[in-house]
Design an enzyme around this catalytic site. Structure first.
Site, PDB file in Angstrom:
ATOM      1  N   HIS A 128       5.034  -4.573  -8.381  1.00  0.00           N
ATOM      2  CA  HIS A 128       4.907  -5.573  -7.305  1.00  0.00           C
ATOM      3  C   HIS A 128       4.051  -6.763  -7.751  1.00  0.00           C
ATOM      4  O   HIS A 128       3.304  -7.338  -6.960  1.00  0.00           O
ATOM      5  CB  HIS A 128       4.303  -4.952  -6.043  1.00  0.00           C
ATOM      6  CG  HIS A 128       5.137  -3.859  -5.443  1.00  0.00           C
ATOM      7  ND1 HIS A 128       6.036  -4.082  -4.430  1.00  0.00           N
ATOM      8  CD2 HIS A 128       5.207  -2.541  -5.715  1.00  0.00           C
ATOM      9  CE1 HIS A 128       6.625  -2.935  -4.097  1.00  0.00           C
ATOM     10  NE2 HIS A 128       6.150  -1.984  -4.865  1.00  0.00           N
ATOM     11  N   ASN A 201       8.126  -0.800   2.069  1.00  0.00           N
ATOM     12  CA  ASN A 201       9.186  -1.479   1.317  1.00  0.00           C
ATOM     13  C   ASN A 201      10.287  -1.931   2.269  1.00  0.00           C
ATOM     14  O   ASN A 201      10.286  -1.570   3.441  1.00  0.00           O
ATOM     15  CB  ASN A 201       9.792  -0.524   0.291  1.00  0.00           C
ATOM     16  CG  ASN A 201       8.973  -0.433  -0.997  1.00  0.00           C
ATOM     17  OD1 ASN A 201       8.118  -1.279  -1.262  1.00  0.00           O
ATOM     18  ND2 ASN A 201       9.226   0.593  -1.780  1.00  0.00           N
ATOM     19  N   TYR A 415      -3.909   3.407  -5.092  1.00  0.00           N
ATOM     20  CA  TYR A 415      -4.126   1.997  -4.736  1.00  0.00           C
ATOM     21  C   TYR A 415      -5.579   1.586  -4.852  1.00  0.00           C
ATOM     22  O   TYR A 415      -5.885   0.510  -5.373  1.00  0.00           O
ATOM     23  CB  TYR A 415      -3.565   1.703  -3.340  1.00  0.00           C
ATOM     24  CG  TYR A 415      -2.051   1.743  -3.321  1.00  0.00           C
ATOM     25  CD1 TYR A 415      -1.373   2.942  -3.522  1.00  0.00           C
ATOM     26  CD2 TYR A 415      -1.298   0.602  -3.147  1.00  0.00           C
ATOM     27  CE1 TYR A 415       0.006   2.997  -3.540  1.00  0.00           C
ATOM     28  CE2 TYR A 415       0.088   0.639  -3.154  1.00  0.00           C
ATOM     29  CZ  TYR A 415       0.729   1.837  -3.355  1.00  0.00           C
ATOM     30  OH  TYR A 415       2.098   1.882  -3.384  1.00  0.00           O
TER      31      TYR A 415
HETATM   32 FE1  HDE Z   1       3.256   1.431  -4.674  1.00  0.00          FE
HETATM   33  N1  HDE Z   1       1.812   0.731  -5.915  1.00  0.00           N
HETATM   34  N2  HDE Z   1       3.166   3.229  -5.543  1.00  0.00           N
HETATM   35  N3  HDE Z   1       4.808   2.098  -3.510  1.00  0.00           N
HETATM   36  N4  HDE Z   1       3.393  -0.359  -3.791  1.00  0.00           N
HETATM   37  C1  HDE Z   1       1.315  -0.506  -5.937  1.00  0.00           C
HETATM   38  O1  HDE Z   1      -0.960  -1.035  -6.031  1.00  0.00           O
HETATM   39  C2  HDE Z   1       2.159   3.656  -6.339  1.00  0.00           C
HETATM   40  C3  HDE Z   1       5.337   3.363  -3.516  1.00  0.00           C
HETATM   41  C4  HDE Z   1       4.133  -0.687  -2.692  1.00  0.00           C
HETATM   42  O2  HDE Z   1       1.607  -6.508  -2.116  1.00  0.00           O
HETATM   43  C5  HDE Z   1       0.123  -0.643  -6.829  1.00  0.00           C
HETATM   44  O3  HDE Z   1      -2.227  -2.836  -5.583  1.00  0.00           O
HETATM   45  C6  HDE Z   1       2.301   5.053  -6.628  1.00  0.00           C
HETATM   46  C7  HDE Z   1       6.153   3.575  -2.364  1.00  0.00           C
HETATM   47  C8  HDE Z   1       3.930  -2.063  -2.345  1.00  0.00           C
HETATM   48  O4  HDE Z   1      -0.204  -5.884  -3.178  1.00  0.00           O
HETATM   49  C9  HDE Z   1      -0.106   0.776  -7.340  1.00  0.00           C
HETATM   50  C10 HDE Z   1       3.430   5.460  -5.981  1.00  0.00           C
HETATM   51  C11 HDE Z   1       6.108   2.405  -1.661  1.00  0.00           C
HETATM   52  C12 HDE Z   1       3.005  -2.549  -3.277  1.00  0.00           C
HETATM   53  C13 HDE Z   1       1.032   1.518  -6.676  1.00  0.00           C
HETATM   54  C14 HDE Z   1       3.967   4.301  -5.290  1.00  0.00           C
HETATM   55  C15 HDE Z   1       5.268   1.489  -2.396  1.00  0.00           C
HETATM   56  C16 HDE Z   1       2.688  -1.459  -4.149  1.00  0.00           C
HETATM   57  C17 HDE Z   1       0.222  -1.735  -7.866  1.00  0.00           C
HETATM   58  C18 HDE Z   1       4.075   6.822  -5.942  1.00  0.00           C
HETATM   59  C19 HDE Z   1       6.829   2.060  -0.358  1.00  0.00           C
HETATM   60  C20 HDE Z   1       2.486  -3.967  -3.390  1.00  0.00           C
HETATM   61  C21 HDE Z   1      -0.787  -2.798  -7.456  1.00  0.00           C
HETATM   62  C22 HDE Z   1       3.190   7.897  -5.756  1.00  0.00           C
HETATM   63  C23 HDE Z   1       6.406   2.874   0.755  1.00  0.00           C
HETATM   64  C24 HDE Z   1       1.282  -4.211  -2.524  1.00  0.00           C
HETATM   65  C25 HDE Z   1      -1.413  -2.279  -6.264  1.00  0.00           C
HETATM   66  C26 HDE Z   1       0.856  -5.650  -2.604  1.00  0.00           C
HETATM   67  C27 HDE Z   1       1.775  -1.538  -5.205  1.00  0.00           C
HETATM   68  C28 HDE Z   1       1.163   2.840  -6.842  1.00  0.00           C
HETATM   69  C29 HDE Z   1       5.175   4.343  -4.561  1.00  0.00           C
HETATM   70  C30 HDE Z   1       5.025   0.163  -1.950  1.00  0.00           C
HETATM   71  C31 HDE Z   1      -0.172   0.946  -8.835  1.00  0.00           C
HETATM   72  C32 HDE Z   1       1.360   5.853  -7.511  1.00  0.00           C
HETATM   73  C33 HDE Z   1       6.880   4.861  -1.983  1.00  0.00           C
HETATM   74  C34 HDE Z   1       4.578  -2.839  -1.223  1.00  0.00           C
HETATM   75  O5  HDE Z   1      -1.325   1.273  -6.900  1.00  0.00           O
END
Ligand code: HDE
Length: 751
Positions: A128, A201, A415
């Site tokens: 993202h 999402n 996060y």
């Molecule tokens: Fe994320 N995800 N994600 N994700 N995600 C990040 O956090 C992560 C997942 C989502 O506009 C990171 O600040 C793991 C699902 C959005 O700043 C990180 C897993 C969904 C955003 C991270 C998931 C999301 C992130 C990267 C599986 C939808 C952007 C930078 C266990 C429900 C937020 C940050 C923004 C961002 C980890 C799966 C949505 C690395 C470990 C499922 C919208 O922390």
């Protein structure tokens, strides 16, 4: 002092060294009054209780706005200073030993400037990375106290400030907006009981069921590590290798290969919390909940060929679209809906609600609207707000709690952890965009970049020296839902997690014919980019478990024989409750029927019929559409009647992919000019192929013929107006409100 200094040598003792008048004097910039120390002063002081106590903002007032105002800086009318506030005399030249001599180490002004510049970048988000954000508010429709103690849902009409960031997932920070990808939909609610981040999402499911697989998924989709390609694209071997070996990703693949992955606008996509969460009321009773954001403008998408071309014509397409709509006072709005159900109901479902690869079909549990969100203010500074905002799924408030979804568990850790390296330490919550409106008092201290100046000698609890403060909130604080836990420590997943295809089939069977064709095309395109045939084989074999119709068409497009279906994890899958859900089609949410903020091109050239241009433009603008006059070049265009129009866009800088519809007015000479211009013909061909609404007025209709577009009475989006332009404009607006006319599509395209 400036004037006097300018007249004098910089060093009166060494005048000769400075050469000609003017070369020697550093004081060449405009001098002005010293800076007002109150402007830009940062204060996170606890004593400003009125600013920090929160409470419902008055309707129309964004409580966050006032708080951020205290850290805004504006240099207009101010003297240039160093970071220490020392006025800078010369911002053009470094300090040298002689005009042609070496630069001096003691030039602290140069060194400070360059040092700061050297450290301007912070690590981009691992996923993202590319996003755009806006401020707004959430408004509660009615008290939900029976369901949740969350203060933002306590009263009808209560407004809570929000900051929302939309993003692509795979591409780097500078990549294009219109990649085929999932879109992030992250909402930070600044509630009066602390910040709640609903980090969702634009698709309601995910690729994997367990956080353990997330690094593998991301490594597979990101550019391949040996050569760093491809950027912002899943159409490559490593992605398809991984997902074809992970049948649990199949349902999500159907969503990602659908037009959901190429939205027309951030303003025109749904948002989903994805996981099952909990609402907990003041009596400690809990219900399970799924969150849904529904756009008032409806769900609309691009087509693939268009998305590819937009990525060249305007890589910032979605960022610009969001910014311009808010700037024009037409900020987007979503309704927040919830699906509420009990644990007992969930146990009866054929799927597990802790499995993030599954939806709860609306036919099973309806969506109940509970509030609306409006985005009405663009950020002041991209870095300070959009880049530094830190969303964390761990940020919940009393009344909202987690379930044992194993994907969510990993996110609750990830996060906060990622912000520590991305934002340089544990105090990222103090950055203005992240700081809650609710007061913050605890005994956490120090760390990199600490802003708060904690007073007193007590930084522990219990204490007597500070009267026991800050004290525990007890039942008024966040009390975790006391979910009973029983079980052995083990690695594995619940039984229902092993069924991977029912809902992929549900999704496919719920699409209209043209949506199905787009899914076939997307799978075929992506797999055609895969270089290892065995990966293609395996993926098509997996698709056989979704739909033989889908698998056969993809196999045909790839020029391969239909393989045997991939063996399923369970031989007797449970029968799904719902087999077709029309709400899963993009067409289920057409929007408010208006054309506000839709973009329309009117093609103009020398000799254009001015009356037709103004009649159509007036009608469109009255309906709220954005009209651009697209000429062979920008600038004045002489009309048929001798008048002048101003073309504010050109066929070069605004191809038809940047518009939702196009009009070709009459005017014999103008039409002849456009007929001889390949760019105009290409403009119409693309617009036609991408399903856009088109109108030819008078002789303007002839341009369509030249572009190979035959009149078709059955095509509601292809209008040939012979009568009064105003009447044709009304028909055009009606057709434009339908967004697209995909029924005209053929494969291969005939135009
Ligand atoms: Fe994320 N995800 N994600 N994700 N995600 C990040 O956090 C992560 C997942 C989502 O506009 C990171 O600040 C793991 C699902 C959005 O700043 C990180 C897993 C969904 C955003 C991270 C998931 C999301 C992130 C990267 C599986 C939808 C952007 C930078 C266990 C429900 C937020 C940050 C923004 C961002 C980890 C799966 C949505 C690395 C470990 C499922 C919208 O922390």
């Amino acid at each position: 002092t400036g004037a006097t200094a300018a007249a004098m040598p910089h060093n009166a003792n060494k005048a000769a060294e400075y050469g000609e008048e003017g070369a020697r004097c550093p004081y060449t910039g405009a001098q002005s009054t010293p800076p007002d120390p109150s402007v830009g002063a940062s204060s996170l002081s606890e004593s400003e209780a009125n600013e920090k106590t929160g409470g419902p903002a008055a309707p129309g007032v964004n409580a966050l706005d006032g708080r951020l105002g205290r850290v805004r800086a504006d240099g207009s009318g101010q003297v240039l200073t160093t970071n220490q506030g020392v006025p800078v005399a010369d911002n053009q030249h470094s300090l040298k030993a002689g005009l042609r001599g070496p630069a001096l180490l003691k030039d602290f002004i140069l060194r400070e400037k360059i040092t700061h510049f050297d450290h301007e970048r912070i690590p981009e988000r691992i996923v993202h990375a590319r996003g755009s954000a806006a401020h707004g508010f959430f408004e509660c429709y009615r008290p939900l106290t029976d369901l949740t103690a969350a203060s933002l849902f306590a009263e009808k009409g209560k407004r809570t400030p929000v900051f929302v960031r939309f993003s692509t997932v795979a591409g780097e920070r500078g990549s294009k907006d219109t990649a085929r990808d999932v879109r992030g939909f992250a909402v930070k609610f600044y509630t009066d009981e602390g910040n709640w981040d609903l980090v969702g999402n634009n698709m309601p499911v995910f690729f994997i069921q367990d956080a353990m697989k997330f690094p593998d998924l991301v490594h597979a989709v990101k550019p391949e590590p040996h050569h760093g390609m491809p950027q912002a694209a899943s159409a490559h071997d490593t992605f398809w290798d991984f997902v074809s070996l992970m049948p649990e990703s199949t349902h999500m693949l159907l969503w990602v290969m659908s037009d959901r992955a190429i939205p027309r606008s951030y303003r025109m996509m749904q948002g989903f919390g994805v996981h099952t969460f909990r609402f907990v009321n003041a009596s400690g009773e809990s219900r399970l909940v799924k969150f849904h954001w529904t756009p008032i403008l409806g769900t609309h998408s691009q087509v693939w060929d268009e998305a590819v071309k937009v990525s060249g014509a305007d890589p910032d397409f979605h960022r610009r679209d969001l910014w311009e709509a808010i700037d024009a006072g037409k900020g987007p709005e979503w309704e927040l809906g919830v699906q509420i159900f009990t644990e007992e109901e969930a146990e009866g479902f054929s799927f597990d609600v802790l499995d993030a690869t599954k939806i709860v079909p609306e036919e099973l549990v309806p969506i109940v609207p509970i509030g609306r969100m409006v985005l009405d203010r663009n950020p002041d500074n991209f870095f300070a707000e959009t880049e530094q905002v830190a969303f964390c799924t761990a940020h919940v408030v009393p009344g909202v709690d987690f379930t044992n979804d194993p994907l969510l568990a990993g996110r609750i850790h990830s996060y906060v952890d990622t912000q520590i390296s991305r934002l340089g330490g544990p105090n990222f919550h103090e950055l203005p965009i992240n700081a809650p409106i609710a007061p913050v008092h605890n005994n956490q201290r120090d760390g990199m970049h600490r802003q708060t100046i904690h007073r007193g000698r007590v930084a522990y609890e219990p204490n007597s020296l500070a009267g026991g403060c800050p004290f525990q909130a007890g039942m008024d604080g966040f009390v975790p839902f006391p979910e009973p836990i029983a079980g052995d420590e083990l690695r594995g997943h619940p039984e229902k997690f092993a069924e991977h295809y029912n809902q992929a089939t549900l999704f496919y069977n719920s699409q209209t014919d043209w949506e199905k064709q787009h899914i076939v095309h997307a799978f075929s395109f992506e797999l055609s980019k895969v270089t290892v045939p065995a990966i293609r084989q395996r993926m098509v074999a997996s698709l056989r478990n979704v739909s033989d119709e889908l698998a056969q068409q993809v196999a045909d497009q790839l020029g391969m024989a239909l393989p045997e279906p991939l063996p399923r994890a369970i031989a007797q899958p449970p029968k799904p409750e719902v087999e077709v859900s029309p709400t899963l089609s993009l067409t289920a949410r057409p929007g408010d029927g208006g054309v506000a903020t839709r973009k329309v091109a009117i093609l103009v050239a020398e000799g254009v019929d001015e009356g037709a241009v103004s009649a159509v433009a007036d009608a469109l603008m009255q309906a709220g559409a954005v009209v651009r006059l697209v000429g062979q070049r920008i600038g004045p265009v002489q009309t048929e009647g001798g008048g002048m129009l101003d073309a504010d866009a050109s066929l070069d800088n605004h191809p038809s992919t940047l518009f939702d519809g196009a009009v070709v007015p009459g005017g014999e000479a103008a039409v002849a000019r456009l007929q001889a211009d390949g760019r105009a013909l290409e403009f119409l061909r693309d617009a036609y192929r991408h399903g856009k609404t088109l109108l030819g007025l008078g002789r303007g209709g002839q341009l369509f013929g030249s572009a190979g577009i035959a009149p078709d009475e059955a095509d509601e989006g292809l209008l040939m107006g012979g009568g009064a332009p105003a009447k044709s404009a009304a028909a055009f607006i009606k057709a434009l409100a339908k967004h697209r006319h995909p029924e005209r599509e053929t494969m291969p395209p005939m135009v």
